[in-house]
Enzyme design. Sequence first.
Site, short mmCIF file in Angstrom:
data_model
loop_
_atom_site.label_atom_id
_atom_site.label_comp_id
_atom_site.label_asym_id
_atom_site.label_seq_id
_atom_site.Cartn_x
_atom_site.Cartn_y
_atom_site.Cartn_z
N ASP A 247 -1.51 -20.99 -31.22
CA ASP A 247 -0.92 -21.04 -30.30
C ASP A 247 0.63 -21.04 -30.37
O ASP A 247 1.87 -21.46 -31.81
CB ASP A 247 -0.16 -22.51 -29.64
CG ASP A 247 -1.79 -22.51 -29.05
OD1 ASP A 247 -3.20 -21.70 -28.25
OD2 ASP A 247 -2.06 -24.21 -29.25
N ASP B 155 -1.56 -19.72 -37.43
CA ASP B 155 -1.35 -21.12 -37.08
C ASP B 155 -1.78 -20.35 -35.28
O ASP B 155 -1.57 -18.65 -35.34
CB ASP B 155 -0.09 -21.38 -36.64
CG ASP B 155 0.34 -22.19 -35.13
OD1 ASP B 155 -0.32 -23.14 -35.33
OD2 ASP B 155 1.54 -21.91 -34.30
#
Length: 187
Positions: free
Chosen positions: A13, A11
Amino acid sequence: MLAAERLVILDRDGVINRDSEAYVKSLAEWIPYPTAIEAIARLSCAGWNVAVATNQSGIARGYYDMQALEAMHDRLRELVQKADGEIAYIAYCPHGPDDGCQCRKPEPGLLEEIRQGLSLNSLEGSWLVGDSLRDLQAAEAMRCRPVLVRTGKGRRTEQKGEGLDSAMIFDDLSSFVDWLLAQESSY
């Protein structure tokens, strides 16, 4: 052809860079964690392929545009390359949570895009590192091995305790990479 078991999907952020409740809207706001770039490069140098799967609903919300997103991703690639690493693929979902798309995590569309983009038969056995329940659910939908990091929203996700049964938990991306590479060297 790449081997799924040599793939780590991240992922963005909250795993690679600082997250923001107000969204990361520009290159100036995209601030990588100090050890994340180096961790990605270490994976890459050890023969792992690294991909990124990121929900970017700020585009649908009008907070930033595709040009701003590409500038952030270009900077990510540049920093990783300067550290002698490589990002094999970046997949992003520009839709909002109510758009009904198949790519927004926890839906598996981003991971399916990575699978196709890297010419893999499946993602089974690959790792997915995230900071939210959505990340872990997407990992399980594609039979990836889920990892939760405590950076970003990770501590809150861990405290809720939901959906963590099969997830491994690490303080940050670098500590996961330390563990993964140590596992390899013990064989």
